[in-house]
Design an enzyme around this catalytic site. Structure first.
Site, PDB file in Angstrom:
ATOM      1  N   ARG A 174       0.788  -1.119   0.009  1.00  0.00           N
ATOM      2  CA  ARG A 174       0.059   0.106   0.016  1.00  0.00           C
ATOM      3  C   ARG A 174       0.614   1.194   0.065  1.00  0.00           C
ATOM      4  O   ARG A 174       1.500   1.627   0.947  1.00  0.00           O
ATOM      5  CB  ARG A 174      -1.102  -0.013   1.207  1.00  0.00           C
ATOM      6  CG  ARG A 174      -1.681   1.196   1.357  1.00  0.00           C
ATOM      7  CD  ARG A 174      -3.020   1.094   1.895  1.00  0.00           C
ATOM      8  NE  ARG A 174      -2.774   0.984   3.624  1.00  0.00           N
ATOM      9  CZ  ARG A 174      -3.690   1.097   4.472  1.00  0.00           C
ATOM     10  NH1 ARG A 174      -4.900   1.610   4.279  1.00  0.00           N
ATOM     11  NH2 ARG A 174      -3.361   1.061   5.857  1.00  0.00           N
ATOM     12  N   ASP A 462      -3.912   3.959  14.403  1.00  0.00           N
ATOM     13  CA  ASP A 462      -2.841   4.345  13.076  1.00  0.00           C
ATOM     14  C   ASP A 462      -3.529   5.732  12.791  1.00  0.00           C
ATOM     15  O   ASP A 462      -4.331   6.301  13.432  1.00  0.00           O
ATOM     16  CB  ASP A 462      -3.013   3.499  12.041  1.00  0.00           C
ATOM     17  CG  ASP A 462      -4.384   3.236  11.235  1.00  0.00           C
ATOM     18  OD1 ASP A 462      -5.438   3.999  11.769  1.00  0.00           O
ATOM     19  OD2 ASP A 462      -4.624   2.463  10.354  1.00  0.00           O
TER      20      ASP A 462
END
Length: 546
Positions: A174, A462
């Site tokens: 990613r 996150d």
């Protein structure tokens, strides 16, 4: 009297890339002249279009903020109504995605992911990685070595890590979203203008250039998770990047496979169009739940009290707008032959606390049971101990089948109003406000130290969950909200909580809490609302640091 017009002199430059970040051990293996030439080509061809798409985002956010709710597009109705087209679907190694583990790409976490037993590893250079220069390049080195079976790591304490699994997960990398720059690599365009490179193109370009052929030789391929898309035009840009890169590398068209995260409100209205634009390269869509909640808050932050969400813990996957979005995603994917991948529950086990671990297992099992029952083909977890829990729920539905693409969900009907039905009917609590301040500051502090995925209070945090925390605080203040006990949520109230959180933090020499507090005040207490907290934090604190 006639005047003679002379041509205006113009100066053209060959596109150029310059590395300004400090070079560490083996960085030259990633930042090779040939790889940098490829990055220059990517920026020459696609850099201007990237800026155009970012400008489109600003316009759309302004429209929503001024009362124009998003709708399904009339100009692309023909795409949605054409029942014939299908997407490329799974590439080699992506046929069964029932459990995917996510995590950053440092050597230890890479080895742990490859040994985890998951079907897929989301090698995350985005929200689970703090984009320090060291993390950006050394993450590429970890992947380079892992793909060639040569990755080993010894911790400072002397513990040795190596890949021991006979069957490792398929790697899906990613890259950072379109909005993030890479300030340690500079690009000079044909007009002689020098600017930061695109984090997306740097992450994608370095990984693809070095690993595409090796991945194909390994029986897999260059696969990517694409984050933060807001429109089919952005998807078309990625598709053009993929097509050009395949030609550049001399590999067949369609070798690249992408999975797009639907994690912004505008993208939820263009799922079929996104699939269509990427149809030669796309394997599926993922329900990126945390960024999706953040996107709802960001777009509706100024639209009045009826768009205010309660405590973060109350915004579950079963509230109306989240339920509508995930149901539509499964239906859309299966209609077009694409995989539907579920999101990450934030609950994580604690090997030192059996009670916390049992509660995490129960929460995750319930979450994955719902996803499997809704028709998802797979799901994410953030901890290896959760893989058996998630797998059990998908095994119960899938059995020996690799997916449930045959489940079409014709009964699902989702309207535009369903996707913005944010009524939950729960209050904002004092504990919820304190939790948001605490999580945001503690996460930002860790992020500034180079950590992108952090366990805080037995939840995996996150950048996306930190964005929810700070944006809720901003919205609560600007919409004159009060807690359930009548306390007004004001800047002064939040300042008192900042003091409390810093007192609870357990300060150490060299910590980054002062810097983190400065960032938090800017992104949660300022008059303006930065689109992403990572933008000012990166430019002020991570540029020119290793």
């Amino acid at each position: 009297m006639r005047t003679r017009t002379q041509p205006i002199p113009t100066q053209t430059h060959e596109p150029a890339i310059e590395v300004t970040g400090r070079l560490g051990a083996r960085y030259d293996e990633i930042l090779t002249p040939a790889a940098l030439t490829f990055l220059a080509e990517l920026h020459d061809r696609f850099g201007a279009r990237r800026h155009d798409r970012l400008a489109d985002r600003l316009r759309r956010r302004f429209e929503i903020g001024n009362g124009h709710d998003p709708q399904f597009r009339d100009d692309t109705r023909h795409i949605r109504e054409d029942a014939e087209w299908r997407v490329a679907g799974a590439g080699p190694g992506l046929e069964d995605r029932r459990v995917e583990i996510t995590g950053p790409t440092d050597p230890k976490m890479t080895i742990n992911a490859l040994n985890s037993g998951a079907k897929v590893w989301l090698a995350d250079q985005e929200d689970a990685t703090s984009p320090t220069w060291r993390n950006v390049i050394e993450g590429q080195l970890s992947l380079f070595d892992a793909i060639r079976g040569q990755l080993e790591f010894t911790s400072p304490e002397g513990k040795r890590y190596e890949v021991t699994a006979t069957e490792t997960p398929t790697i899906v990398m990613r890259p950072r979203g379109w909005h993030l720059p890479e300030n340690h690599i500079r690009y000079t365009d044909r007009a002689g203008r020098t600017m930061a490179t695109s984090g997306s193109l740097v992450d994608f370009g370095l990984y693809f250039f070095h690993n595409a052929h090796q991945l194909i030789a390994n029986g897999r391929g260059p696969y990517f998770y694409i984050a933060k898309l807001e429109s089919s035009e952005e998807a078309r840009l990625w598709d053009d990047v993929f097509t050009f890169s395949e030609r550049y590398a001399g590999i067949p068209h369609g070798t690249i496979r992408a999975t797009v995260l639907i994690e912004t409100l505008p993208a939820a209205f263009e799922m079929e169009e996104i699939l269509f634009e990427l149809r030669d390269h796309i394997a599926g869509l993922n329900a990126g739940r945390w960024d999706y909640i953040f996107s709802i808050i960001k777009n509706y932050r100024g639209r009045g009290a009826r768009f205010v969400l309660p405590d973060r813990s109350e915004v579950t996957m079963t509230v109306p707008f989240m339920r509508a979005y995930t149901e539509l995603l499964v239906k859309t994917c299966h209609k077009r032959g694409a995989f539907a991948i579920g999101g990450m529950s934030a609950f994580i086990p604690n090997r030192r606390d059996p009670e916390v671990t049992e509660r995490a297992f129960e929460k995750v099992a319930a979450d994955k049971k719902r996803e499997a029952g809704d028709g998802f083909d797979g799901t994410w977890v953030a901890h290896p101990d959760l893989i058996p829990v998630a797998r059990a729920q998908f095994d119960a539905v899938l059995g020996d089948r690799p997916n449930q693409l045959d489940r079409q969900r014709p009964e699902v009907e989702v309207s535009a109003s369903d996707l913005i039905d944010v009524h939950i009917g729960r209050p904002v609590t004092a504990a919820g406000v304190h939790g948001n301040v605490s999580v945001a500051i503690r996460y930002i502090e860790a992020w500034l130290r180079g950590l992108g995925a952090v366990a805080i209070d037995n939840l995996m945090e996150d950048a996306a969950t930190a964005e929810i925390s700070r944006s809720q605080v901003w919205q609560w203040i600007h919409q004159d909200q009060t807690t359930e006990d009548g306390t007004a949520i004001t800047r002064e109230y939040i300042e008192s909580l900042i003091t409390q959180v810093l007192g609870e933090a357990g300060r150490t020499t060299g910590d980054r809490f002062d810097d983190a507090t400065e960032v938090f005040r800017e992104v949660a207490l300022g008059a303006d609302f930065p689109a992403f907290l990572t933008l000012p934090a990166y430019s002020r604190f991570l540029t020119q640091t290793a």
